[in-house]
Design an enzyme around this catalytic site. Sequence first.
Site, PDB file in Angstrom:
ATOM      1  N   SER A  57      30.429 -27.066 -47.007  1.00 56.28           N
ATOM      2  CA  SER A  57      29.889 -28.292 -47.601  1.00 56.28           C
ATOM      3  C   SER A  57      30.967 -29.091 -48.321  1.00 56.28           C
ATOM      4  CB  SER A  57      28.782 -27.945 -48.599  1.00 56.28           C
ATOM      5  OG  SER A  57      27.821 -27.112 -48.007  1.00 56.28           O
TER       6      SER A  57
HETATM    7  N1  SAH Z   1      28.252 -21.641 -48.525  1.00 55.61           N
HETATM    8  C1  SAH Z   1      29.088 -21.876 -47.373  1.00 55.61           C
HETATM    9  C2  SAH Z   1      28.582 -22.971 -46.448  1.00 55.61           C
HETATM   10  C3  SAH Z   1      27.461 -22.461 -45.675  1.00 55.61           C
HETATM   11  S1  SAH Z   1      26.989 -23.264 -44.219  1.00 55.61           S
HETATM   12  C4  SAH Z   1      30.515 -22.134 -47.744  1.00 55.61           C
HETATM   13  O1  SAH Z   1      30.857 -22.130 -48.938  1.00 55.61           O
HETATM   14  O2  SAH Z   1      31.324 -22.309 -46.827  1.00 55.61           O
HETATM   15  C5  SAH Z   1      25.457 -22.379 -44.026  1.00 55.61           C
HETATM   16  C6  SAH Z   1      25.607 -20.994 -43.471  1.00 55.61           C
HETATM   17  O3  SAH Z   1      24.327 -20.393 -43.509  1.00 55.61           O
HETATM   18  C7  SAH Z   1      26.066 -20.957 -42.022  1.00 55.61           C
HETATM   19  O4  SAH Z   1      27.246 -20.205 -41.913  1.00 55.61           O
HETATM   20  C8  SAH Z   1      24.896 -20.282 -41.297  1.00 55.61           C
HETATM   21  O5  SAH Z   1      25.294 -19.417 -40.258  1.00 55.61           O
HETATM   22  C9  SAH Z   1      24.246 -19.505 -42.422  1.00 55.61           C
HETATM   23  N2  SAH Z   1      22.839 -19.131 -42.231  1.00 55.61           N
HETATM   24  C10 SAH Z   1      21.831 -19.847 -41.671  1.00 55.61           C
HETATM   25  N3  SAH Z   1      20.685 -19.167 -41.725  1.00 55.61           N
HETATM   26  C11 SAH Z   1      20.961 -17.972 -42.341  1.00 55.61           C
HETATM   27  C12 SAH Z   1      20.189 -16.830 -42.697  1.00 55.61           C
HETATM   28  N4  SAH Z   1      18.880 -16.766 -42.444  1.00 55.61           N
HETATM   29  N5  SAH Z   1      20.815 -15.798 -43.315  1.00 55.61           N
HETATM   30  C13 SAH Z   1      22.131 -15.832 -43.593  1.00 55.61           C
HETATM   31  N6  SAH Z   1      22.925 -16.893 -43.276  1.00 55.61           N
HETATM   32  C14 SAH Z   1      22.336 -17.951 -42.663  1.00 55.61           C
END
Ligand code: SAH
Length: 204
Positions: A57
């Site tokens: 993000s």
């Molecule tokens: N916090 C992260 C950005 C996350 S992007 C950072 O600092 O870089 C959102 C992430 O959530 C993605 O990698 C996606 O694969 C993951 N995601 C989506 N659904 C999920 C779930 N049910 N459990 C765990 N991860 C999930």
Amino acid sequence: METARQKLNEYIKSQLTDHRVEIAIEKVDRKEFIPSDQKDYAYMDVPLPIGCSQTISQPSLVAWMTEQLELKENDTILEVGTGSGYQAALLAELAKEVVTIERIPELSQRAERILTKLGYTNVTAMTGDGSKGYPAKAPYDAVIVTAAGQNIPQLLIDQLAEGGRLIIPIGGPIAQEIIKGIKREGKLTTQRLLPVRFVPLIEE
Ligand code: SAH
């Protein structure tokens, strides 16, 4: 001369009020978490691709969401959506223990490698469906979901401590809002904070 990193940090800090979050922003280098083909953009206030069709993000939003968690040194935190691991590193600077869950093994392993290399010993990176939480380390003083769901998974509310804070983007694929919840007497009181756009939370 001010470097790009300093300039970004000054901008982010100008939007914060929690001094501890400001210090964490200074300390954690976003570039460490950015894939090599994107490193030139590490200090721009924009989301960036991290592989596997996922994104890290915008840093000002990461900082602001972190501030909304009202973290204290002794807190235990659950993050759903490890992605690059950047958010997890910020949380690790601000709390006692962090559990972070990512559903894509490649991302989870990469984030774990980087966090270990940087010396974080208070982060447990797990692969799996984070929408079910991780009961073994519950209750959590704070829960942050960094992927957008249709509604707040009940299991995450269940695993929140009394007085605990939860931050989650809620909505469909195009328009979402950051929701903040606080658990009081077993029930979550929510408020809508900000319109945003996140990658989807995938519940299996
Ligand atoms: N916090 C992260 C950005 C996350 S992007 C950072 O600092 O870089 C959102 C992430 O959530 C993605 O990698 C996606 O694969 C993951 N995601 C989506 N659904 C999920 C779930 N049910 N459990 C765990 N991860 C999930």
